[in-house]
Design a protein around this motif. Sequence first.
Motif, PDB file in Angstrom:
ATOM      1  N   ASP A  27       0.807  -1.225   0.000  1.00 32.53           N
ATOM      2  CA  ASP A  27       0.000   0.000   0.000  1.00 32.53           C
ATOM      3  C   ASP A  27       0.840   1.275   0.000  1.00 32.53           C
ATOM      4  N   ASP A  28       2.161   1.132  -0.016  1.00 31.14           N
ATOM      5  CA  ASP A  28       3.061   2.295  -0.040  1.00 31.14           C
ATOM      6  C   ASP A  28       3.769   2.431  -1.386  1.00 31.14           C
ATOM      7  N   ILE A  29       3.145   1.918  -2.441  1.00 27.62           N
ATOM      8  CA  ILE A  29       3.716   1.997  -3.789  1.00 27.62           C
ATOM      9  C   ILE A  29       2.924   3.025  -4.594  1.00 27.62           C
ATOM     10  N   TYR A  30       3.634   3.975  -5.195  1.00 25.95           N
ATOM     11  CA  TYR A  30       3.012   5.076  -5.936  1.00 25.95           C
ATOM     12  C   TYR A  30       3.592   5.183  -7.343  1.00 25.95           C
ATOM     13  N   ASN A  31       2.799   5.744  -8.228  1.00 26.67           N
ATOM     14  CA  ASN A  31       3.257   6.081  -9.580  1.00 26.67           C
ATOM     15  C   ASN A  31       2.810   7.506  -9.881  1.00 26.67           C
ATOM     16  N   ASN A  73      -6.614  -1.874 -11.375  1.00 25.72           N
ATOM     17  CA  ASN A  73      -6.418  -2.607 -12.624  1.00 25.72           C
ATOM     18  C   ASN A  73      -5.195  -2.102 -13.381  1.00 25.72           C
ATOM     19  N   SER A  74      -4.903  -0.818 -13.262  1.00 24.96           N
ATOM     20  CA  SER A  74      -3.722  -0.245 -13.924  1.00 24.96           C
ATOM     21  C   SER A  74      -2.439  -0.829 -13.351  1.00 24.96           C
ATOM     22  N   PHE A  75      -2.350  -0.919 -12.021  1.00 26.48           N
ATOM     23  CA  PHE A  75      -1.168  -1.515 -11.398  1.00 26.48           C
ATOM     24  C   PHE A  75      -1.071  -3.006 -11.731  1.00 26.48           C
ATOM     25  N   GLN A 112       4.014   1.775 -16.844  1.00 26.22           N
ATOM     26  CA  GLN A 112       3.488   2.864 -16.027  1.00 26.22           C
ATOM     27  C   GLN A 112       1.975   2.763 -15.885  1.00 26.22           C
ATOM     28  N   PRO A 113       1.476   2.507 -14.675  1.00 23.46           N
ATOM     29  CA  PRO A 113       0.019   2.374 -14.498  1.00 23.46           C
ATOM     30  C   PRO A 113      -0.767   3.570 -15.027  1.00 23.46           C
ATOM     31  N   LEU A 114      -0.274   4.789 -14.823  1.00 22.70           N
ATOM     32  CA  LEU A 114      -0.999   5.969 -15.296  1.00 22.70           C
ATOM     33  C   LEU A 114      -1.158   5.949 -16.812  1.00 22.70           C
ATOM     34  N   ASP A 115      -0.108   5.559 -17.529  1.00 21.47           N
ATOM     35  CA  ASP A 115      -0.171   5.527 -18.988  1.00 21.47           C
ATOM     36  C   ASP A 115      -1.017   4.375 -19.503  1.00 21.47           C
ATOM     37  N   ILE A 116      -1.007   3.266 -18.798  1.00 19.54           N
ATOM     38  CA  ILE A 116      -1.712   2.079 -19.279  1.00 19.54           C
ATOM     39  C   ILE A 116      -3.212   2.292 -19.330  1.00 19.54           C
ATOM     40  N   SER A 117      -3.751   2.999 -18.355  1.00 17.11           N
ATOM     41  CA  SER A 117      -5.206   3.114 -18.309  1.00 17.11           C
ATOM     42  C   SER A 117      -5.703   4.508 -17.942  1.00 17.11           C
TER      43      SER A 117
END
Length: 386
Positions: free
Chosen positions: A169-173, A373-375, A320-325
């Motif tokens: 829970d401490d992983i960020y993008n 889902n992105s992660f 990159q989760p942000l780019d994926i979705s």
Amino acid sequence: MPPIRTKSSRNLVEQEGRILLAIQAIQKQEIGAVRAAARVFDVPESTLRTRLKGSTNRAETRANGHKLTEIEEESLKKWILSMDSRGAPPRPSIVRRMANLLLAARGSTPTTSVGQNWVANFVKRHPELSSRFSRRYDYQRAKCEDPKIIYEWFNLVQKTILQYGIDPDDIYNFDETGFAMGLIATAKIVTRAEYYGRRVLLQPGNRAWVTTIECINASGWALPPCVIFKGKVYIESWFDGRPEDWRFEVSPNGWTSDEIGLRWLEKLFIPSNSSRTKGKYRLLILDGHGSHLTAEFDRICEKNDIIAICMPPHSSHLLQPLDISCFAVLKRAYSRLIESKMRARINHIDKLDFLEAYPSARIEAFKSETIKNSFAAAGLMPYNPD
């Protein structure tokens, strides 16, 4: 073959040994006078008096050109190796900037700085380091090499998580995305069957650029955004009635910068998630953009137990989760809202119109399920390099 010492260097070494014996004899009061000690041990009286006052041997004195102490150079070397292991080997200009930060931290006035060639000499003093040209990474070649590079990157992520005991829970993008405020993204439309090619879609017309910095957490929540408008002066009235936890910036071209990236880290990222952190360390995944992992940025991360890891080049669409979705959903939602304004005969989109539409687009893009889902699609949470 070991180097052969010259006669003069051997004499200096022998003289240094006699000076140390003379100092020891005086300190133990075996010889009372400095002049007598100099005569007994055959050393210059003036040199012996200077050494008794606390001066060091010239051969052991650090050269003025070094600027940093041995401890400071060691910490700088470790930082370079750390950056390299995280996929972001620093340029000489970044190393020079970090060295100047170490000098500034002493608090002495006037503040000194290292010279243009200092980095080259620093690298020569440390055999663990090497200066070499970076390799251009062409996109077509990247497609062929991706499997190997991506697998190595996943190993780095897993090693970092295990080494620092990072909670899932401490992983960020985080990353930024840009909008031309009055342009609509390409979309599927229905048109005449006999028409070939892409149809032209009317646009409201304002092409002023705005950048937003977004950050998401692997457990399914998003931090408040940082919105960067094009402008020279920050006008408070633009942001009346906007969420208080949002951050607003201005830049000459509407893009992010090193300074904006630092303020985002200090004023938004760290305060926004400190109360929600479960472990000691946080993992921040980012791409290799110049405003991201600068010397100052990495220094603040280190002070706040944030481990920043850069993705390999040309891989954000996969890793990159942000780019994926999230960003794709965000831009589609924003385009629909702008298109609805166009149908309402609004032909010019300004900052206020953007700030009215963007919150609704964020709600649609940053749903908890979408973020998780992105992660998962990036293989980060749950961990799945395949």
